[in-house]
Scaffold this motif. Structure first.
Motif, mmCIF file in Angstrom:
data_model
loop_
_atom_site.group_PDB
_atom_site.id
_atom_site.type_symbol
_atom_site.label_atom_id
_atom_site.label_comp_id
_atom_site.label_asym_id
_atom_site.label_seq_id
_atom_site.Cartn_x
_atom_site.Cartn_y
_atom_site.Cartn_z
ATOM 1 N N ASP A 41 -60.199 -5.088 -17.960
ATOM 2 C CA ASP A 41 -59.595 -5.144 -19.287
ATOM 3 C C ASP A 41 -58.750 -3.901 -19.523
ATOM 4 O OD1 ASP A 41 -61.360 -3.094 -19.801
ATOM 5 O OD2 ASP A 41 -62.614 -4.223 -21.199
ATOM 6 N N GLU A 42 -58.205 -3.751 -20.750
ATOM 7 C CA GLU A 42 -57.304 -2.641 -21.042
ATOM 8 C C GLU A 42 -57.999 -1.288 -21.004
ATOM 9 O OE1 GLU A 42 -58.867 -4.345 -24.919
ATOM 10 O OE2 GLU A 42 -58.087 -5.079 -23.006
ATOM 11 N N GLN A 43 -59.337 -1.256 -21.072
ATOM 12 C CA GLN A 43 -60.090 -0.007 -21.004
ATOM 13 C C GLN A 43 -60.597 0.283 -19.593
ATOM 14 O OE1 GLN A 43 -63.092 0.156 -24.075
ATOM 15 N NE2 GLN A 43 -61.818 -0.942 -25.534
ATOM 16 N N GLY A 44 -60.175 -0.534 -18.618
ATOM 17 C CA GLY A 44 -60.588 -0.311 -17.246
ATOM 18 C C GLY A 44 -61.967 -0.836 -16.915
ATOM 19 N N ARG A 45 -62.574 -1.588 -17.822
ATOM 20 C CA ARG A 45 -63.889 -2.148 -17.560
ATOM 21 C C ARG A 45 -63.765 -3.417 -16.724
ATOM 22 N NH1 ARG A 45 -66.170 -2.728 -23.561
ATOM 23 N NH2 ARG A 45 -64.147 -3.789 -23.698
ATOM 24 N N ILE A 46 -64.756 -3.656 -15.864
ATOM 25 C CA ILE A 46 -64.756 -4.854 -15.035
ATOM 26 C C ILE A 46 -65.262 -6.023 -15.870
ATOM 27 C CG2 ILE A 46 -65.706 -5.945 -12.968
ATOM 28 C CD1 ILE A 46 -65.964 -3.191 -11.727
ATOM 29 N N VAL A 47 -64.374 -6.990 -16.094
ATOM 30 C CA VAL A 47 -64.736 -8.172 -16.879
ATOM 31 C C VAL A 47 -65.403 -9.211 -15.991
ATOM 32 C CG1 VAL A 47 -63.822 -10.020 -18.328
ATOM 33 C CG2 VAL A 47 -62.865 -7.724 -18.508
ATOM 34 N N GLU A 48 -64.793 -9.470 -14.824
ATOM 35 C CA GLU A 48 -65.343 -10.429 -13.863
ATOM 36 C C GLU A 48 -65.136 -9.879 -12.454
ATOM 37 O OE1 GLU A 48 -67.099 -12.952 -14.611
ATOM 38 O OE2 GLU A 48 -66.614 -13.275 -16.723
ATOM 39 N N ARG A 49 -66.001 -10.336 -11.513
ATOM 40 C CA ARG A 49 -65.874 -9.941 -10.108
ATOM 41 C C ARG A 49 -66.450 -11.043 -9.248
ATOM 42 N NH1 ARG A 49 -68.042 -7.565 -5.586
ATOM 43 N NH2 ARG A 49 -66.878 -5.793 -4.680
ATOM 44 N N THR A 50 -65.758 -11.361 -8.167
ATOM 45 C CA THR A 50 -66.272 -12.349 -7.244
ATOM 46 C C THR A 50 -67.237 -11.693 -6.257
ATOM 47 O OG1 THR A 50 -64.496 -12.030 -5.629
ATOM 48 C CG2 THR A 50 -64.091 -13.610 -7.397
ATOM 49 N N ALA A 51 -68.008 -12.549 -5.594
ATOM 50 C CA ALA A 51 -68.826 -12.056 -4.486
ATOM 51 C C ALA A 51 -67.925 -11.747 -3.297
ATOM 52 C CB ALA A 51 -69.868 -13.102 -4.117
ATOM 53 N N ASN A 52 -68.427 -10.944 -2.375
ATOM 54 C CA ASN A 52 -67.664 -10.629 -1.175
ATOM 55 C C ASN A 52 -67.448 -11.891 -0.341
ATOM 56 O OD1 ASN A 52 -67.391 -7.883 -1.715
ATOM 57 N ND2 ASN A 52 -69.328 -7.377 -0.729
ATOM 58 N N GLN A 53 -66.225 -12.078 0.097
ATOM 59 C CA GLN A 53 -65.860 -13.252 0.895
ATOM 60 C C GLN A 53 -65.368 -12.775 2.260
ATOM 61 O OE1 GLN A 53 -63.670 -16.458 -1.051
ATOM 62 N NE2 GLN A 53 -62.208 -16.459 0.649
ATOM 63 N N PRO A 54 -66.021 -13.191 3.367
ATOM 64 C CA PRO A 54 -65.646 -12.668 4.685
ATOM 65 C C PRO A 54 -64.440 -13.401 5.271
ATOM 66 C CG PRO A 54 -67.527 -14.131 4.891
ATOM 67 C CD PRO A 54 -67.228 -14.036 3.421
ATOM 68 N N PHE A 55 -63.705 -12.676 6.112
ATOM 69 C CA PHE A 55 -62.675 -13.277 6.965
ATOM 70 C C PHE A 55 -62.598 -12.449 8.238
ATOM 71 C CE2 PHE A 55 -60.279 -9.911 5.006
ATOM 72 C CZ PHE A 55 -59.323 -9.551 5.933
ATOM 73 N N HIS A 56 -61.938 -13.001 9.238
ATOM 74 C CA HIS A 56 -61.894 -12.349 10.546
ATOM 75 C C HIS A 56 -60.434 -12.236 10.987
ATOM 76 C CE1 HIS A 56 -66.175 -13.320 10.460
ATOM 77 N NE2 HIS A 56 -65.814 -14.574 10.181
ATOM 78 N N MET A 57 -60.031 -11.029 11.304
ATOM 79 C CA MET A 57 -58.657 -10.778 11.709
ATOM 80 C C MET A 57 -58.590 -10.705 13.234
ATOM 81 S SD MET A 57 -55.457 -10.263 11.162
ATOM 82 C CE MET A 57 -55.437 -10.158 9.365
ATOM 83 N N VAL A 58 -57.745 -11.563 13.820
ATOM 84 C CA VAL A 58 -57.501 -11.563 15.258
ATOM 85 C C VAL A 58 -56.042 -11.184 15.466
ATOM 86 C CG1 VAL A 58 -57.493 -12.922 17.389
ATOM 87 C CG2 VAL A 58 -59.260 -13.330 15.645
ATOM 88 N N ARG A 59 -55.826 -10.043 16.054
ATOM 89 C CA ARG A 59 -54.468 -9.574 16.313
ATOM 90 C C ARG A 59 -54.121 -9.851 17.774
ATOM 91 N NH1 ARG A 59 -53.344 -4.016 13.042
ATOM 92 N NH2 ARG A 59 -51.266 -4.522 13.844
ATOM 93 N N ILE A 60 -53.198 -10.787 17.976
ATOM 94 C CA ILE A 60 -52.815 -11.215 19.324
ATOM 95 C C ILE A 60 -51.634 -10.379 19.787
ATOM 96 C CG2 ILE A 60 -52.073 -13.180 20.720
ATOM 97 C CD1 ILE A 60 -53.335 -15.002 18.658
#
Length: 208
Positions: free
Chosen positions: A150-169
Motif C-alpha cells: 500500500d501507500e505506506q509500504g505495508r504488505i497487503v497481500e503476498r503469494t506463496a513461493n512458486q518454484p521454477f527451474h532455469m536451464v541455460r543452453i
C-alpha cells in the motif's frame, strides 16, 4: 524622630488611598512628619502608590498530547497469483531471461503497487505494471513470489513461493540438438555467418 515616623508609615501602608503628609520643626529642633495639619507645617509631595492585584495567577495550560497520524486500514484482495511461468516450470534460455506476469482480483488499486521477489529478494522497485522482465538468472531452481504494497509500504497481500527451474543452453548444445542448415546461418544465434561452410561450386565442362 523615627518613633514618630513609624506609626505614620504603617498608616500609609494600611490605607486604601495616600493621606496628606505634613512636616515641621518642633521646639527641640527635630523634624516631625504628621498627617495632621498645623500652623507652619508644609505638605510633603508623595509619589503615586503602586497597587498589587491579589487575584491569583491562572495556572499554565496543560501540555496537549501530540496528535497521531491516522493509519489507513489495510484493504485485502480476494486473489493474487503468478500467471507466467507455471508452478515448477522449466525455462530454457541461453541468456537466462524470464518474463513474469501476475494478476489480482480486484485489480490493483491506484495507491498500491506490485513487487516481485526472486529467491526472497526484490527484483526491482514496486510499480503498477503486472509484467516483470528478469535477465541473467543463474542455472538451477529458484523461487518466485509477488507482493502488493500500500501507500505506506505495508504488505497487503503476498503469494506463496512458486518454484521454477532455469536451464541455460549453450550455443554448442543448441547446434547439437538442432544442427544448422545453410539457411540458418545468420538467422539463428548459434549459427553465425562466420561458421557458414563454403558452398562447392559446380564446374561444367564444355561439351566437345
Amino acid at each position: 524622630m523615627f518613633v514618630r515616623l513609624l506609626p505614620l508609615l504603617l498608616t500609609l501602608c494600611a490605607g486604601s488611598a495616600p493621606a496628606e503628609i505634613y512636616t515641621y520643626i518642633d521646639s527641640q529642633g527635630n523634624r516631625v512628619f504628621t498627617d495632621q495639619h498645623r500652623a507652619g507645617a508644609k505638605a510633603v509631595p508623595l509619589p503615586p502608590v503602586n497597587r498589587l492585584s491579589l487575584t491569583p495567577a491562572s495556572p499554565p495550560p496543560a501540555p496537549t498530547a501530540p496528535t497521531k497520524p491516522k493509519v489507513q486500514p489495510i484493504v485485502h484482495y480476494q486473489m493474487l497469483r503468478i500467471l507466467v511461468p507455471d508452478p515448477d516450470a522449466t525455462i530454457r534460455s541461453t541468456e537466462g531471461n524470464l518474463i513474469v506476469s501476475v494478476t489480482s482480483e480486484p485489480g490493483l488499486m491506484p495507491s498500491h503497487a506490485y513487487r516481485l521477489l526472486l529467491d526472497g529478494k526484490p527484483t526491482a522497485a514496486p510499480g503498477s505494471s503486472p509484467v516483470f522482465a528478469l535477465n541473467n538468472i543463474d542455472r538451477g531452481s529458484h523461487q518466485l513470489a509477488v507482493e502488493i504494497l500500500d501507500e505506506q509500504g505495508r504488505i497487503v497481500e503476498r503469494t506463496a513461493n512458486q518454484p521454477f527451474h532455469m536451464v541455460r543452453i549453450s550455443l554448442a548444445q543448441k547446434r547439437q540438438a538442432n544442427p544448422c542448415q545453410l539457411a540458418d546461418y545468420g538467422q539463428r544465434p548459434e549459427c553465425p555467418l562466420a561458421d557458414k561452410p563454403v558452398e562447392e561450386s559446380s564446374s561444367i565442362l564444355p561439351f566437345l
